[in-house]
Design an enzyme around this catalytic site. Structure first.
Site, short mmCIF file in Angstrom:
data_model
loop_
_atom_site.label_atom_id
_atom_site.label_comp_id
_atom_site.label_asym_id
_atom_site.label_seq_id
_atom_site.Cartn_x
_atom_site.Cartn_y
_atom_site.Cartn_z
CG ASP A 172 -5.31 3.12 4.15
OD1 ASP A 172 -5.08 2.57 5.12
OD2 ASP A 172 -4.77 4.23 3.93
CE LYS A 227 0.91 -8.94 -9.98
NZ LYS A 227 -0.31 -8.66 -10.65
CG ASP A 236 0.06 0.12 4.42
OD1 ASP A 236 -0.60 0.51 5.41
OD2 ASP A 236 0.54 1.14 3.57
C1 IPM Z 1 -0.58 1.57 8.98
C2 IPM Z 1 0.31 2.81 8.65
C3 IPM Z 1 1.74 2.29 8.86
C4 IPM Z 1 2.17 1.22 7.84
C5 IPM Z 1 2.67 3.68 8.47
C6 IPM Z 1 2.24 5.06 9.34
C7 IPM Z 1 4.03 3.38 8.69
O1 IPM Z 1 -0.07 3.06 7.31
O2 IPM Z 1 -0.45 1.26 10.15
O3 IPM Z 1 -1.12 0.87 8.23
O4 IPM Z 1 2.16 1.52 6.87
O5 IPM Z 1 2.23 0.15 8.51
MG MG Z 2 -1.54 2.01 6.45
#
Ligand code: IPM
Ligand code: MG
Length: 362
Positions: A250, A189, A246
Site C-alpha cells: 500500500d 524484523k 501487505d
Molecule cells: C490485500 C488486502 C487483503 C490482505 C485484505 C482485503 C484481506 O489488503 O490484498 O492487500 O490484507 O491481504
Molecule cells: Mg492490502
C-alpha cells in the site's frame, strides 16, 4: 489453426469490484476480436455479495468453478455493510480462503512509475525516476493464517512460518530476480522476531546453494518503509512475509500516484493464479462510475502473461494503457476533471482495436 481457449472465473465481488470487473470483460472481448484470444468467462460469487446470496463468503460453487479454470480474475471484497459480521462471515474471509484453498503463496505486486504520473505522487518527481520494483509477498502463511483466539480480556494472533514455506517463496523471488537485475532485498524484523530469523537463515541458504548468481541483502521492515519514500529506485525485488508485504505494498502504491493503478498476481506452484487489483472495494465511490479501472486492466495483462501464456496480448494491453496515461486519460482519483470508468475503458478498447499505443495528446 485453432486458437487456444481458456477458462477464466470472474469474481466481481463488492463495492467497485463489479465496475472494474466490467471494464476487464470489455477489454477481453476486444482482445478476442483483435488477437483471436478465446476466453470463456464464468462469473461466480465471493465476499459480501456471496455472504448475502449464500451465507458464505466463498461458496463451494465458486471453489469448484475455480478448480476447472485456468485463472481467476477478482474485483474486490468488503464493505461497511459486513463490518460487524463475525470473522467467518466477513467478505475478506472469502479472499483469504481462496488464497489458502489454491495454495496461492506467491503474491507479485509490481510497482513501476510512469513519467506521465510523477506529478500525482506525493513524492518529489526526482525520487521517482527509474522506480521499477517487484514486491514478492508470501501470501498463505504468517500471522494471517496462524492460530487466533480472543476472550473478554485478551486476544492473540500467532505468526508461524515453516522452512518449506520460506524456501518456496524464496525460490519464486529468485526466479523473478534472474529475469531482472539479480538483486533481492529480504525485508524482515530479524532484530525482534524469531520468524524473521528463520526467514534469514532459510532464504540465504536457498540463494547460496541454488542461485549463486544472485545477491540478497537484508533490510529491517521499518528501514525499508522509510527507504521506499527516500530512495525507492534502489529496490529491485523485495521479498517479504505476508503482513509486511501487505503494508509495504500500500505504501509503495503511492509512488505510482494512486492505489487505482496497481495490479497483482497470486500464484501457486502450477502457475495457476488469481489476479486482482491491489486496491480494495472503495465503498465511498462504489456505484458512481468513477472507479479507476487501470489496476484491474493491468491485472488482466498479468493474467495473460503469467497464467495463460499470451505475452503478445499482455504487451499490447500494457502498451495501450501506458499510452493512455501519457495522453492524460485518467480517472478522478488522479485528477479532479478526470474521466469515468466507462470512458477510460472505451478509450482502451478503441486503442486496442486501432492497434495504437498513443493517439494525439489529450
Ligand atoms: C490485500 C488486502 C487483503 C490482505 C485484505 C482485503 C484481506 O489488503 O490484498 O492487500 O490484507 O491481504
Ligand atoms: Mg492490502
Amino acid at each position: 489453426m485453432s486458437t487456444p481457449s481458456f477458462k477464466v472465473v470472474g469474481l466481481p465481488g463488492d463495492g467497485i469490484g463489479p465496475e472494474v470487473y466490467a471494464s476487464a470483460c470489455a477489454v477481453l472481448a476486444v482482445l478476442q476480436e483483435t488477437h483471436g484470444l478465446n476466453i470463456e468467462l464464468e462469473e461466480q460469487l465471493i465476499g459480501g455479495a456471496a455472504v448475502d446470496a449464500t451465507g458464505s463468503p466463498l461458496p463451494p460453487a465458486t471453489i469448484e468453478a475455480c478448480r476447472r479454470a485456468d485463472a481467476v480474475l477478482l474485483g474486490a471484497v468488503g464493505g461497511p455493510k459486513w463490518d460487524g459480521n463475525p470473522a467467518e462471515l466477513r467478505p475478506e474471509k472469502g479472499l483469504l480462503q481462496i488464497r489458502a484453498e489454491f495454495n496461492l503463496f506467491c503474491n507479485l505486486r509490481p510497482i513501476v512509475t510512469h513519467p506521465a504520473l510523477h506529478a500525482f505522487s506525493p513524492l518529489r518527481p526526482e525520487r521517482l525516476q527509474g522506480v521499477d520494483l517487484m514486491i514478492v509477498r508470501e501470501l498463505t502463511g504468517g500471522i494471517y493464517f496462524g492460530k487466533k483466539w480472543r476472550d473478554a480480556e485478551q486476544a492473540e494472533d500467532v505468526c508461524r512460518y515453516t522452512r518449506p514455506e520460506i524456501e518456496r517463496i524464496t525460490r519464486a523471488a529468485a526466479r523473478i530476480a534472474r529475469q531482472r537485475s539479480k538483486r533481492i532485498t529480504l525485508v524482515d524484523k530479524a532484530n525482534v522476531l524469531e520468524t524473521s530469523r528463520l526467514w534469514r537463515e532459510v532464504a540465504h541458504r536457498v540463494i547460496d546453494e541454488e542461485f549463486p548468481d544472485l545477491r540478497m541483502e537484508n533490510m529491517y521492515v521499518d528501514a525499508a518503509s522509510m527507504r521506499l519514500l527516500t530512495r525507492p529506485a534502489d529496490f529491485d525485488v523485495l521479498l517479504t512475509e505476508n503482513l509486511f508485504g501487505d503494508i509495504l505494498s500500500d505504501e509503495a502504491s503511492m509512488l505510482c500516484g494512486s492505489m487505482g493503478l496497481l495490479p497483482s498476481a497470486s500464484l501457486n506452484e502450477a502457475r495457476f493464479g488469481l489476479y486482482e487489483p491491489v486496491h480494495g472495494s472503495a465503498p465511498d465511490i462504489a456505484g458512481k462510475g468513477v472507479a479507476n479501472p487501470y489496476a484491474m486492466l493491468l491485472s488482466v495483462a498479468m493474467m495473460l502473461r503469467h497464467s495463460l501464456d499470451c505475452p503478445a496480448e499482455a504487451d499490447a494491453l500494457e502498451n495501450v494503457i501506458h499510452g493512455c496515461w501519457s495522453d492524460g486519460l485518467l480517472t478522478r482519483d488522479l485528477r479532479p476533471d478526470g474521466l469515468g470508468t466507462g470512458q477510460v475503458t472505451a478509450a482502451v478498447c478503441e486503442r486496442l482495436r486501432a492497434g495504437i499505443a498513443a493517439l494525439a495528446p489529450f
